[in-house]
Design a protein around this motif. Structure first.
Motif, PDB file in Angstrom:
ATOM      1  N   PRO A 107       0.798  -1.231   0.000  1.00 11.26           N
ATOM      2  CA  PRO A 107       0.000   0.000   0.000  1.00 11.26           C
ATOM      3  C   PRO A 107       0.830   1.281   0.000  1.00 11.26           C
ATOM      4  N   ASN A 108       2.103   1.192   0.399  1.00 10.74           N
ATOM      5  CA  ASN A 108       2.948   2.391   0.436  1.00 10.74           C
ATOM      6  C   ASN A 108       3.648   2.657  -0.893  1.00 10.74           C
ATOM      7  N   GLY A 109       3.422   1.771  -1.857  1.00 10.44           N
ATOM      8  CA  GLY A 109       3.974   2.001  -3.191  1.00 10.44           C
ATOM      9  C   GLY A 109       5.487   1.986  -3.255  1.00 10.44           C
ATOM     10  N   ILE A 110       6.117   1.049  -2.560  1.00 15.69           N
ATOM     11  CA  ILE A 110       7.580   0.967  -2.645  1.00 15.69           C
ATOM     12  C   ILE A 110       7.990   0.613  -4.074  1.00 15.69           C
ATOM     13  N   ILE A 111       7.161  -0.188  -4.765  1.00 18.22           N
ATOM     14  CA  ILE A 111       7.321  -0.336  -6.214  1.00 18.22           C
ATOM     15  C   ILE A 111       6.456   0.756  -6.824  1.00 18.22           C
ATOM     16  N   ARG A 112       7.076   1.869  -7.147  1.00 12.32           N
ATOM     17  CA  ARG A 112       6.337   3.100  -7.413  1.00 12.32           C
ATOM     18  C   ARG A 112       5.807   3.207  -8.834  1.00 12.32           C
ATOM     19  N   GLN A 113       6.571   2.742  -9.814  1.00 12.58           N
ATOM     20  CA  GLN A 113       6.181   2.924 -11.211  1.00 12.58           C
ATOM     21  C   GLN A 113       6.531   1.688 -12.034  1.00 12.58           C
ATOM     22  N   THR A 114       5.843   1.529 -13.161  1.00 12.50           N
ATOM     23  CA  THR A 114       6.229   0.549 -14.162  1.00 12.50           C
ATOM     24  C   THR A 114       6.007   1.176 -15.527  1.00 12.50           C
ATOM     25  N   GLU A 115       6.900   0.859 -16.466  1.00 12.41           N
ATOM     26  CA  GLU A 115       6.832   1.528 -17.776  1.00 12.41           C
ATOM     27  C   GLU A 115       6.419   0.558 -18.872  1.00 12.41           C
ATOM     28  N   PHE A 116       5.706   1.097 -19.858  1.00 13.60           N
ATOM     29  CA  PHE A 116       5.153   0.320 -20.961  1.00 13.60           C
ATOM     30  C   PHE A 116       5.575   0.925 -22.295  1.00 13.60           C
ATOM     31  N   PHE A 117       5.683   0.052 -23.308  1.00 14.15           N
ATOM     32  CA  PHE A 117       5.646   0.521 -24.680  1.00 14.15           C
ATOM     33  C   PHE A 117       4.201   0.887 -25.011  1.00 14.15           C
ATOM     34  N   ILE A 118       4.018   1.833 -25.908  1.00 15.14           N
ATOM     35  CA  ILE A 118       2.660   2.121 -26.383  1.00 15.14           C
ATOM     36  C   ILE A 118       2.639   2.201 -27.910  1.00 15.14           C
ATOM     37  N   TYR A 119       3.601   1.509 -28.549  1.00 12.28           N
ATOM     38  CA  TYR A 119       3.700   1.546 -30.006  1.00 12.28           C
ATOM     39  C   TYR A 119       2.505   0.874 -30.690  1.00 12.28           C
ATOM     40  N   SER A 120       2.163  -0.331 -30.226  1.00  9.47           N
ATOM     41  CA  SER A 120       1.193  -1.162 -30.948  1.00  9.47           C
ATOM     42  C   SER A 120      -0.171  -1.148 -30.279  1.00  9.47           C
ATOM     43  N   LYS A 121      -1.149  -1.691 -31.005  1.00  6.76           N
ATOM     44  CA  LYS A 121      -2.497  -1.817 -30.476  1.00  6.76           C
ATOM     45  C   LYS A 121      -2.507  -2.709 -29.240  1.00  6.76           C
ATOM     46  N   LEU A 122      -1.718  -3.799 -29.276  1.00  9.84           N
ATOM     47  CA  LEU A 122      -1.632  -4.708 -28.127  1.00  9.84           C
ATOM     48  C   LEU A 122      -1.054  -3.983 -26.915  1.00  9.84           C
ATOM     49  N   ASP A 123       0.019  -3.189 -27.141  1.00  9.32           N
ATOM     50  CA  ASP A 123       0.621  -2.428 -26.038  1.00  9.32           C
ATOM     51  C   ASP A 123      -0.415  -1.513 -25.388  1.00  9.32           C
ATOM     52  N   ARG A 124      -1.150  -0.799 -26.219  1.00 13.90           N
ATOM     53  CA  ARG A 124      -2.119   0.167 -25.700  1.00 13.90           C
ATOM     54  C   ARG A 124      -3.295  -0.522 -25.010  1.00 13.90           C
ATOM     55  N   GLU A 125      -3.669  -1.706 -25.502  1.00 13.45           N
ATOM     56  CA  GLU A 125      -4.737  -2.467 -24.842  1.00 13.45           C
ATOM     57  C   GLU A 125      -4.306  -2.891 -23.442  1.00 13.45           C
ATOM     58  N   ALA A 126      -3.057  -3.357 -23.332  1.00 14.79           N
ATOM     59  CA  ALA A 126      -2.540  -3.772 -22.026  1.00 14.79           C
ATOM     60  C   ALA A 126      -2.502  -2.593 -21.062  1.00 14.79           C
ATOM     61  N   VAL A 127      -2.056  -1.425 -21.551  1.00 12.70           N
ATOM     62  CA  VAL A 127      -2.018  -0.230 -20.715  1.00 12.70           C
ATOM     63  C   VAL A 127      -3.417   0.136 -20.236  1.00 12.70           C
ATOM     64  N   SER A 128      -4.370   0.119 -21.137  1.00 13.65           N
ATOM     65  CA  SER A 128      -5.749   0.492 -20.791  1.00 13.65           C
ATOM     66  C   SER A 128      -6.321  -0.434 -19.733  1.00 13.65           C
ATOM     67  N   LYS A 129      -6.083  -1.745 -19.877  1.00 12.63           N
ATOM     68  CA  LYS A 129      -6.630  -2.702 -18.915  1.00 12.63           C
ATOM     69  C   LYS A 129      -5.966  -2.556 -17.545  1.00 12.63           C
ATOM     70  N   CYS A 130      -4.688  -2.247 -17.542  1.00 12.19           N
ATOM     71  CA  CYS A 130      -4.007  -2.027 -16.257  1.00 12.19           C
ATOM     72  C   CYS A 130      -4.495  -0.725 -15.620  1.00 12.19           C
ATOM     73  N   MET A 131      -4.706   0.292 -16.413  1.00 10.93           N
ATOM     74  CA  MET A 131      -5.206   1.555 -15.877  1.00 10.93           C
ATOM     75  C   MET A 131      -6.618   1.404 -15.318  1.00 10.93           C
ATOM     76  N   ASP A 132      -7.427   0.536 -15.956  1.00 14.63           N
ATOM     77  CA  ASP A 132      -8.799   0.316 -15.498  1.00 14.63           C
ATOM     78  C   ASP A 132      -8.858  -0.282 -14.082  1.00 14.63           C
ATOM     79  N   LEU A 133      -7.739  -0.902 -13.633  1.00 11.42           N
ATOM     80  CA  LEU A 133      -7.705  -1.476 -12.286  1.00 11.42           C
ATOM     81  C   LEU A 133      -7.716  -0.386 -11.219  1.00 11.42           C
ATOM     82  N   GLY A 134      -7.307   0.814 -11.588  1.00 10.89           N
ATOM     83  CA  GLY A 134      -7.391   1.950 -10.669  1.00 10.89           C
ATOM     84  C   GLY A 134      -6.348   1.972  -9.570  1.00 10.89           C
TER      85      GLY A 134
END
Length: 493
Positions: free
Chosen positions: A126-153
């Motif tokens: 809960p304290n976010g010691i793993i603070r960030q993770t980075e993604f490619f957003i080149y392809s449709k698959l990349d962007r779909e994965a980003v969107s689904k992870c973002m939807d988790l909130g």
């Protein structure tokens, strides 16, 4: 008899000293810039405001051939200049599993990315010691994965991106609701001259233009200083980063500096000369380029088996963020293993601060069973043999008290009980420990190495190896021998 002339009396020596003094004075006061004495909020001491380094153009690239002769192993030169340890008040971990981690293996599926992202969230706590993770957003698959992870909130790990340095891609980052993106700014003459075919000034101007584009659309840039451990530090890196910090101050948007040890050349020892000195690089960013700890990140590779120790040293000398990948998967020899830095963090801070290390075992099992990636068995914390022993003397110690040969309570912290593999060197103690562990026997039913069952199994094992066997005994084989013993025992009864 001629009097010996003291070196101090030698006119040439006095002339040399005068030259050095004038040179030193010219460095301090060049272009009207004199040292100022100001309080340092980190050390709480009065310190001299250092000389501001300026870009040095060169006709030929500085390839440090004395350090990197290419036909020989790279050299580790020392200059005995020491810098103080200065760990930041807060340190954390960032992740590149879905960016750098995908450059050395088959791409993950959207489902696998989402599953791993969920586990990173649980591992980081809960304290976010793993603070960030980075993604490619080149392809449709990349962007779909980003969107689904973002939807988790999830607040952590925050989703960031890595893009091509174009205005269109910056706008894409903005439109997707991603606040921060990585930008490649290669900084060694190997890259500037040989890869890009530019001069230092041309490279710097190009990089600053790209960063300006990111700021223009309101995206926070994270500048990836590629190949920093072969870069001309005070003639290019520091002047460039000074410009970035000025842009950050003017725009009001933080600009992060990621120091990339792209080839794993970094050295953790004190007194090593730049550009290979990890302490020197981190110290220089803070004291000569005014980069605060919270904007400083270390990204290392493991070509010389120093990824973890270099990362730890970067923390110690003032870098807040360490960029890692799960299981260390990355280009060539891999990146800094994220799971290792979880334990480095706990070792330095004395607590996990909300992280759940048992998730590390779940992640390793997921890679093995769902992704089909088999972790090398000797890998710390995640390998099959991480807390396994085949030596009889070690098994005897484990049988008496597992703390003797187990690095910590692996059952509690990683949900992994110490294991003994039975071979010709295991002895009676190893067999007894295997039986107790395999059948999960309670304390009152555990067998000792003098138990008749253990003696029976050991005789069978010894016979196998005396007949020329060279492989380990499998769990299935041992269970079968024990079943034979029990059936024989029942018949006698």
């Amino acid at each position: 008899m001629t009097r010996a002339v003291s070196t101090l009396d030698d006119p040439k020596f006095r002339q040399y000293n005068l030259y050095i003094a004038l040179l030193y004075t010219s460095i301090i006061y060049s272009e009207g810039c004199a040292f100022m004495i100001e309080p340092n909020k980190h050390s709480n001491l009065l310190e001299q405001d250092p000389y501001k380094y300026k870009l040095q153009e060169v006709a030929e690239p500085n390839l440090y051939r004395d350090i990197f002769p290419y036909t020989e192993v790279p050299k580790i030169p020392f200059n005995h200049r020491l810098v103080p340890i200065g760990m930041p008040e807060k340190i954390w971990i960032t992740d590149t599993t879905f960016r750098d981690g995908q450059q050395s293996r088959a791409p993950y599926t959207v489902e696998q990315i989402v599953d791993l992202y969920k586990m990173l969230h649980r591992l980081g706590g809960p304290n976010g010691i793993i603070r960030q993770t980075e993604f490619f957003i080149y392809s449709k698959l990349d962007r779909e994965a980003v969107s689904k992870c973002m939807d988790l909130g999830y607040d952590f790990p925050e989703i960031t991106s890595w893009i091509r340095a174009t205005k269109e891609d910056f706008q894409l980052v903005k439109d997707m609701g991603i606040k921060e993106t990585g930008i490649l700014v290669s900084c060694s003459d190997y890259h500037i001259f040989k890869k890009l075919g530019k001069t230092r000034k041309q490279a710097m101007d190009s990089y600053l233009s790209v960063v300006a584009q990111a700021l223009e659309v309101g995206v926070q840039p994270r500048c990836h200083l590629e190949d920093i451990t072969r870069a001309d530090y005070y003639s290019f890196v520091v002047p460039f980063v000074n410009q970035l910090m000025a842009m950050s101050k003017e725009s009001g948007i933080p600009i992060k500096i990621r120091a990339c040890d792209t080839m794993g050349y970094g050295i953790p020892f004190s007194g090593v000369a730049l550009p290979r000195s990890v302490p020197g690089l981190i110290y220089g960013f803070q004291h000569y380029a005014d980069v605060p700890s919270e904007l400083l990140e270390w990204h290392g590779h493991n070509d010389f088996n120093k990824a973890v120790i270099n990362a730890t040293v970067a923390w110690l000398y003032g870098c807040s963020a360490i960029n890692c990948s799960l299981l260390g998967i990355g280009e060539r020899t891999g990146n800094i293993p994220l799971e290792s830095m979880v334990f480095e963090y706990a070792s330095l801070r004395g607590a996990f601060d909300g992280m759940d290390p048992t998730v590390i075992t779940e992640i390793a099992e997921y890679y093995d069973k769902k992704i089909g990636y088999h972790v090398p068995p000797m890998t710390p914390f995640v390998g099959k043999n991480f807390n396994l022993t085949r030596a009889g003397i070690h098994a005897d110690g484990l049988l008496k008290d597992e703390e003797i040969y187990n690095i910590f309570d692996t059952k509690l912290l990683l949900n992994r009980t110490p294991v003994v593999a039975v071979s010709k060197t295991s002895g009676s103690a190893g067999i007894a420990y295997w039986i107790n562990s395999y059948y999960d026997l309670p304390d009152e039913k555990k067998v000792s190495k003098n138990n008749p069952l253990v003696k029976y199994v050991k005789e069978w094992v010894d016979k196998e190896y005396s007949n020329g066997r060279t492989t380990n005994i499998s769990d299935k084989e041992l269970a079968s021998v024990i079943e034979e013993y029990n059936l024989s025992f029942e018949k006698k009864a």
